[in-house]
Design a protein around this motif. Sequence first.
Motif, PDB file in Angstrom:
ATOM      1  N   TYR B  91     -10.629 -15.279  69.776  1.00  0.00           N
ATOM      2  CA  TYR B  91      -9.884 -14.223  69.092  1.00  0.00           C
ATOM      3  C   TYR B  91      -8.968 -13.516  70.086  1.00  0.00           C
ATOM      4  O   TYR B  91      -9.282 -13.422  71.281  1.00  0.00           O
ATOM      5  N   SER B  92      -7.893 -12.999  69.550  1.00  0.00           N
ATOM      6  CA  SER B  92      -7.056 -12.092  70.340  1.00  0.00           C
ATOM      7  C   SER B  92      -6.936 -10.782  69.560  1.00  0.00           C
ATOM      8  O   SER B  92      -7.186 -10.744  68.349  1.00  0.00           O
ATOM      9  N   ILE B  93      -6.557  -9.738  70.260  1.00  0.00           N
ATOM     10  CA  ILE B  93      -6.429  -8.424  69.624  1.00  0.00           C
ATOM     11  C   ILE B  93      -5.052  -7.847  69.955  1.00  0.00           C
ATOM     12  O   ILE B  93      -4.590  -7.945  71.095  1.00  0.00           O
ATOM     13  N   ASP B  94      -4.406  -7.303  68.949  1.00  0.00           N
ATOM     14  CA  ASP B  94      -3.097  -6.681  69.206  1.00  0.00           C
ATOM     15  C   ASP B  94      -3.300  -5.177  69.430  1.00  0.00           C
ATOM     16  O   ASP B  94      -4.385  -4.643  69.181  1.00  0.00           O
ATOM     17  N   PRO B  95      -2.286  -4.497  69.919  1.00  0.00           N
ATOM     18  CA  PRO B  95      -2.461  -3.076  70.261  1.00  0.00           C
ATOM     19  C   PRO B  95      -2.909  -2.203  69.090  1.00  0.00           C
ATOM     20  O   PRO B  95      -3.531  -1.157  69.294  1.00  0.00           O
ATOM     21  N   GLY B  97      -5.128  -3.000  66.980  1.00  0.00           N
ATOM     22  CA  GLY B  97      -6.512  -3.302  66.649  1.00  0.00           C
ATOM     23  C   GLY B  97      -6.686  -4.479  65.718  1.00  0.00           C
ATOM     24  O   GLY B  97      -7.807  -4.772  65.302  1.00  0.00           O
ATOM     25  N   ILE B  99      -7.196  -8.204  64.626  1.00  0.00           N
ATOM     26  CA  ILE B  99      -7.847  -9.354  65.247  1.00  0.00           C
ATOM     27  C   ILE B  99      -7.223 -10.632  64.694  1.00  0.00           C
ATOM     28  O   ILE B  99      -7.075 -10.787  63.475  1.00  0.00           O
ATOM     29  N   THR B 130      -8.295 -12.526  75.782  1.00  0.00           N
ATOM     30  CA  THR B 130      -8.871 -13.031  74.524  1.00  0.00           C
ATOM     31  C   THR B 130     -10.389 -13.004  74.604  1.00  0.00           C
ATOM     32  O   THR B 130     -10.971 -12.765  75.663  1.00  0.00           O
TER      33      THR B 130
END
Lengths: 148, 143
Positions: B91-95, B97, B99, B130
């Motif tokens: 998973y990645s997270i953007d600023p 929040g 997912i 990540t």
Amino acid sequence: MGSLIRQAISPQTKGWGRGVALIFDCMVACVIMIIGLAAYSSLATQAPPEPDQCLGDYATHVLSFLDSNGCLARLIEGHDSSAVRRAIGELLPEGTSYCLCVYSPSWELNWSFSSQGFDWRNAAASSPYLVSCESNPEPYLVTLAISE
Amino acid sequence: MDQAFEATIAFAIFLAAFSVSQYTAVAVYESSMDRIDKPRLEAAACIVASEILMQNGNSSERWSSWEPVCEPGCYLSPAPGVEIAIRATCYSIDPSGGITRIWIKQGPAMHPLGAGAQKYVSGIVLGDGTFVRLEVYASDGLT
């Protein structure tokens, strides 16, 4: 003992044969054994499942990931529970529920929320995680508990 | 006539009590076996997960090129006859929040392993920010 019970509780059986009397004694013994086994089995199966400790460690990793770019602090500061719900719900394994608790440094509960089906009895919690926010000089203590 | 009736009643009582006692004994036996097997399977799943985490570390390149192998012998698991299933999700997270799932890899034996399967879940934050969730399921193959 079985014979005494038989005579006491069923006097009409006095005329029955010895074979039946012996079988009746055996039945009394069997009933006692069955009651004991059933009680043991009931206790063994009714015990709540033990919490899975690996889920507690995993919860700590999830908090660490959410905090890696400051998202956790922003979500907590903004009390944006729907965003936190979406983020945590995406990261948790299938079939698990969670409870996120945010405390002040003196361990007073600021706010918390649980997902549907969360059960403290078989939950494993993360270590307390310190989250610093820009607006608040004091850090928050955050715990994430996961139950199956 | 009376003796036949007695014998029938006695046999019926005996049959009922015997059935109940057998049923209870089997339930107790299964419960005991479950309690014995659970730690063994948990340990096997934990060993496999730990070794995968040690092999790949927090390197996103290693995780990208890694493919799950579902042979317990490849992971130094001491439990013979254990079936393993592996699933890793990145998973990645953007600023804000949000997912995003980047990839998912799972072993060829990701079929349901039965009610007796034990799961071990672990996670690791990679160097590029990540996150990998690793799930290992272990079953004795009998359920």
